[in-house]
Design an enzyme around this catalytic site. Structure first.
Site, mmCIF file in Angstrom:
data_model
loop_
_atom_site.group_PDB
_atom_site.id
_atom_site.type_symbol
_atom_site.label_atom_id
_atom_site.label_comp_id
_atom_site.label_asym_id
_atom_site.label_seq_id
_atom_site.Cartn_x
_atom_site.Cartn_y
_atom_site.Cartn_z
ATOM 1 C CG HIS A 169 -2.123 -0.848 1.065
ATOM 2 N ND1 HIS A 169 -3.259 -0.694 1.818
ATOM 3 C CD2 HIS A 169 -2.369 -1.873 0.212
ATOM 4 C CE1 HIS A 169 -4.143 -1.607 1.435
ATOM 5 N NE2 HIS A 169 -3.639 -2.339 0.475
ATOM 6 C CE1 TYR A 228 -5.024 3.885 9.160
ATOM 7 C CE2 TYR A 228 -5.459 3.740 11.516
ATOM 8 C CZ TYR A 228 -4.757 3.340 10.398
ATOM 9 O OH TYR A 228 -3.782 2.360 10.519
ATOM 10 N N PRO A 237 -3.633 0.243 18.883
ATOM 11 C CG PRO A 237 -5.336 -1.265 18.437
ATOM 12 C CD PRO A 237 -4.694 -0.513 19.535
ATOM 13 C CE LYS A 291 4.137 3.207 13.452
ATOM 14 N NZ LYS A 291 4.226 2.539 12.158
ATOM 15 C CE1 TYR A 317 0.027 2.751 7.846
ATOM 16 C CE2 TYR A 317 -1.110 3.855 9.639
ATOM 17 C CZ TYR A 317 -1.039 2.831 8.713
ATOM 18 O OH TYR A 317 -2.045 1.879 8.655
HETATM 19 P P1 FAS Z 1 2.494 -11.897 21.760
HETATM 20 O O1 FAS Z 1 1.564 -11.554 22.883
HETATM 21 O O2 FAS Z 1 1.986 -11.970 20.380
HETATM 22 O O3 FAS Z 1 3.169 -13.337 22.056
HETATM 23 C C1 FAS Z 1 3.573 -13.692 23.356
HETATM 24 C C2 FAS Z 1 3.534 -15.218 23.445
HETATM 25 O O4 FAS Z 1 4.042 -15.602 24.733
HETATM 26 C C3 FAS Z 1 2.125 -15.775 23.340
HETATM 27 O O5 FAS Z 1 2.081 -16.810 22.382
HETATM 28 C C4 FAS Z 1 1.824 -16.294 24.744
HETATM 29 O O6 FAS Z 1 1.014 -17.449 24.735
HETATM 30 C C5 FAS Z 1 3.212 -16.605 25.268
HETATM 31 N N1 FAS Z 1 3.320 -16.550 26.725
HETATM 32 C C6 FAS Z 1 2.752 -15.647 27.569
HETATM 33 N N2 FAS Z 1 3.094 -15.921 28.845
HETATM 34 C C7 FAS Z 1 3.910 -17.019 28.802
HETATM 35 C C8 FAS Z 1 4.575 -17.779 29.799
HETATM 36 N N3 FAS Z 1 4.496 -17.458 31.085
HETATM 37 N N4 FAS Z 1 5.312 -18.846 29.405
HETATM 38 C C9 FAS Z 1 5.416 -19.164 28.080
HETATM 39 N N5 FAS Z 1 4.809 -18.472 27.088
HETATM 40 C C10 FAS Z 1 4.057 -17.424 27.458
HETATM 41 N N6 FAS Z 1 -0.765 -4.723 16.727
HETATM 42 C C11 FAS Z 1 -0.869 -4.045 15.569
HETATM 43 O O7 FAS Z 1 0.150 -3.571 15.052
HETATM 44 N N7 FAS Z 1 -2.093 -3.883 14.962
HETATM 45 C C12 FAS Z 1 -3.242 -4.426 15.501
HETATM 46 O O8 FAS Z 1 -4.328 -4.279 14.953
HETATM 47 C C13 FAS Z 1 -3.171 -5.154 16.705
HETATM 48 N N8 FAS Z 1 -4.298 -5.731 17.256
HETATM 49 C C14 FAS Z 1 -4.168 -6.420 18.447
HETATM 50 C C15 FAS Z 1 -5.300 -7.035 19.055
HETATM 51 C C16 FAS Z 1 -5.174 -7.725 20.279
HETATM 52 C C17 FAS Z 1 -6.402 -8.367 20.935
HETATM 53 C C18 FAS Z 1 -3.917 -7.817 20.911
HETATM 54 C C19 FAS Z 1 -3.762 -8.535 22.241
HETATM 55 C C20 FAS Z 1 -2.800 -7.224 20.304
HETATM 56 C C21 FAS Z 1 -2.921 -6.534 19.078
HETATM 57 N N9 FAS Z 1 -1.813 -5.953 18.454
HETATM 58 C C22 FAS Z 1 -1.902 -5.264 17.286
HETATM 59 C C23 FAS Z 1 -0.529 -6.032 19.052
HETATM 60 C C24 FAS Z 1 0.056 -7.360 18.713
HETATM 61 O O9 FAS Z 1 0.083 -7.523 17.327
HETATM 62 C C25 FAS Z 1 1.394 -7.444 19.381
HETATM 63 O O10 FAS Z 1 2.132 -6.243 19.218
HETATM 64 C C26 FAS Z 1 2.229 -8.618 18.923
HETATM 65 O O11 FAS Z 1 1.483 -9.787 19.075
HETATM 66 C C27 FAS Z 1 3.513 -8.623 19.734
HETATM 67 O O12 FAS Z 1 4.112 -9.839 19.572
HETATM 68 P P2 FAS Z 1 4.854 -10.534 20.817
HETATM 69 O O13 FAS Z 1 5.691 -9.521 21.495
HETATM 70 O O14 FAS Z 1 5.460 -11.767 20.259
HETATM 71 O O15 FAS Z 1 3.713 -10.882 21.876
HETATM 72 C C1 PHB Z 2 -5.734 -4.351 11.034
HETATM 73 O O1 PHB Z 2 -5.840 -4.578 9.811
HETATM 74 O O2 PHB Z 2 -6.005 -5.210 11.902
HETATM 75 C C2 PHB Z 2 -5.234 -3.001 11.473
HETATM 76 C C3 PHB Z 2 -4.710 -2.131 10.531
HETATM 77 C C4 PHB Z 2 -4.244 -0.891 10.947
HETATM 78 C C5 PHB Z 2 -4.327 -0.539 12.281
HETATM 79 C C6 PHB Z 2 -4.843 -1.426 13.237
HETATM 80 C C7 PHB Z 2 -5.304 -2.662 12.821
HETATM 81 O O3 PHB Z 2 -3.882 0.687 12.690
#
Ligand code: FAS
Ligand code: PHB
Length: 389
Positions: free
Chosen positions: A72, A200, A292, A296, A384
């Protein structure tokens, strides 16, 4: 068991770090609390900064992203039914890749398996020990038996609710947090995306975002009050509310259908310092959370991995310790800039319950300034698409 780097957490941060280190000849073991199917079922981020694209290619996991992802060159912002585009190409000569985190995680697990990476799923009671000594180790339970992994370093890639951050003494750890007074209700639907790029939308009823995963899978979000629950939002109610908040010409042609996933995520800004304590490194969501709105979260996890990978590679290859010692300083410098941007996008685009008429005017003028100023749009664009590592 012994390894060089014990990684707690098998999400994007842990998987990418393990993949990069393995390719550099450095042994790792990943301890993941959940079953693989559970990890692979999570629907999260959708937008990859170009630095993330390059890191995934460097890790040898970019092939499907390059084949199936969407590059994009801009995004739309809208307010009061008026919209304008942030043209990344013209402003900063960089782009983003739309490719879901779920797919990134799949690709990383496939690559780890192909290389014989050691990933222990459903590891319970993972506990790091002696992190402030030269011979740390990690214990965990698997099928009722306790195991021990001796290692040189521990990478805490275990997300916001993980164990790693909690092992840093309160006398050392500093945390900074802002909890936002609303959440995001997200819907995934097997429908044609609302537009060719993301939208957005700032609206008096609340924020909305139109995103996508592919040409037949769309991702939408609307801001909802913190006390709302998914059960109170029917699909029809969601589509009606989304149409009210996005530009009318987009609403009139919106392709709607049944939700295949629907969930509410809370929004917070959170940063923990330092991101290194003794032989422990905090990586990704274990150290920071961003709303989100700036896309980032996942991308910050990747830049943390970049700094730690480079530091560990130099440590093992050349006996250089600077990268490892300065990991926290280097990672935090970028974390805070992305935290600022995510806070700014959230503050500019959402309706706050206690918002005054003055606050409303400031939001409108912020958007009007963006629409009228190339310099303002360039500042948004460079954040961004991703600031340099
Ligand atoms: P993660 O949380 O992905 O991974 C951590 C891992 O550690 C998990 O698999 C967990 O099971 C494991 N773990 C936890 N405790 C443990 C323990 N005690 N022992 C062993 N393993 C353990 N980011 C965006 O950029 N855009 C979005 O739209 C967006 N939407 C999101 C929606 C939700 C509901 C959430 C929660 C996050 C969202 N994020 C978004 C942020 C997300 O993408 C995170 O930044 C990303 O998953 C970060 O990756 P990790 O640091 O690997 O953490
Ligand atoms: C998504 O596609 O899940 C998404 C994209 C941009 C954002 C947040 C979420 O800023």
């Amino acid at each position: 068991m012994r390894t060089q780097v014990c990684i707690i957490g098998g999400g994007p941060a842990g998987l990418l770090l393990s993949q990069l280190l393995h390719r550099a000849g450095i042994d790792t073991v990943i301890l993941e609390r959940r079953a693989r199917d559970y990890v692979l079922s999570r629907i999260r981020a959708g937008v990859l900064e170009w630095g993330t694209v390059e890191m995934l290619r460097k890790a040898g996991v970019g092939a499907r992203m390059d084949a199936e992802g969407y590059v994009h060159g801009g995004v739309y912002l809208s307010a009061q039914n008026r919209g304008f585009r942030i043209d990344f190409d013209a402003l900063v000569n960089k782009r983003v890749m739309v490719y879901g985190q779920t797919e990134v995680t799949h690709d990383l697990y496939d690559a780890r398996d192909a290389m014989g990476g050691v990933i222990i799923d459903e590891a319970e009671g993972v506990t790091p020990h002696d992190l402030d000594a030269d011979a740390p180790y990690v214990t965990y339970l698997k099928d009722g038996t306790e195991h021990r992994i001796d290692c040189d370093f521990v990478a805490g890639c275990d997300g916001f609710h993980g164990v790693s951050r909690q092992t840093i003494p309160d006398s050392v750890l500093r945390t900074y947090e802002r909890v936002y007074p609303f959440g995001w209700l997200g819907v995934l639907s097997e429908t044609r995306p609302a537009d060719d790029e993301l939208i957005y939308a700032n609206h008096e009823r609340g924020f909305a975002l139109c995103s996508m995963r592919n040409m037949n899978l769309s991702r939408y979000y609307i801001q909802v009050p913190l006390d709302h629950e998914v059960a109170q939002w029917s699909d029809d109610a969601f589509w009606d509310e989304l149409r009210r908040r996005i530009p009318q010409d987009v609403a009139e042609t919106l392709d709607t259908g049944p939700s295949v996933e629907k969930s509410i995520a809370p929004l917070r800004s959170f940063v923990a310092e330092p991101m290194k304590w003794g032989r422990l490194f905090l990586v990704g969501d274990a150290a920071h959370i961003v709303p989100p709105t700036g896309a980032k979260g996942l991308n910050l996890a990747v830049s943390d991995v970049h700094y730690l990978y480079e530091g560990l590679k130099a440590h093992y290859a050349d006996g250089e310790s600077e990268g490892v010692e300065r990991y926290s300083e280097r990672a935090l410098a970028r974390v805070w800039k992305s935290t600022r941007f995510s806070w700014w996008m959230t503050t500019m685009l959402h309706r706050f319950p206690d918002q005054s008429a003055f606050d409303q005017r400031i939001q409108e003028s912020e958007l009007a300034y963006l629409e009228s100023s190339e310099a303002a749009r360039r500042a948004l664009a460079e954040n961004y698409v991703g600031l340099p590592y």
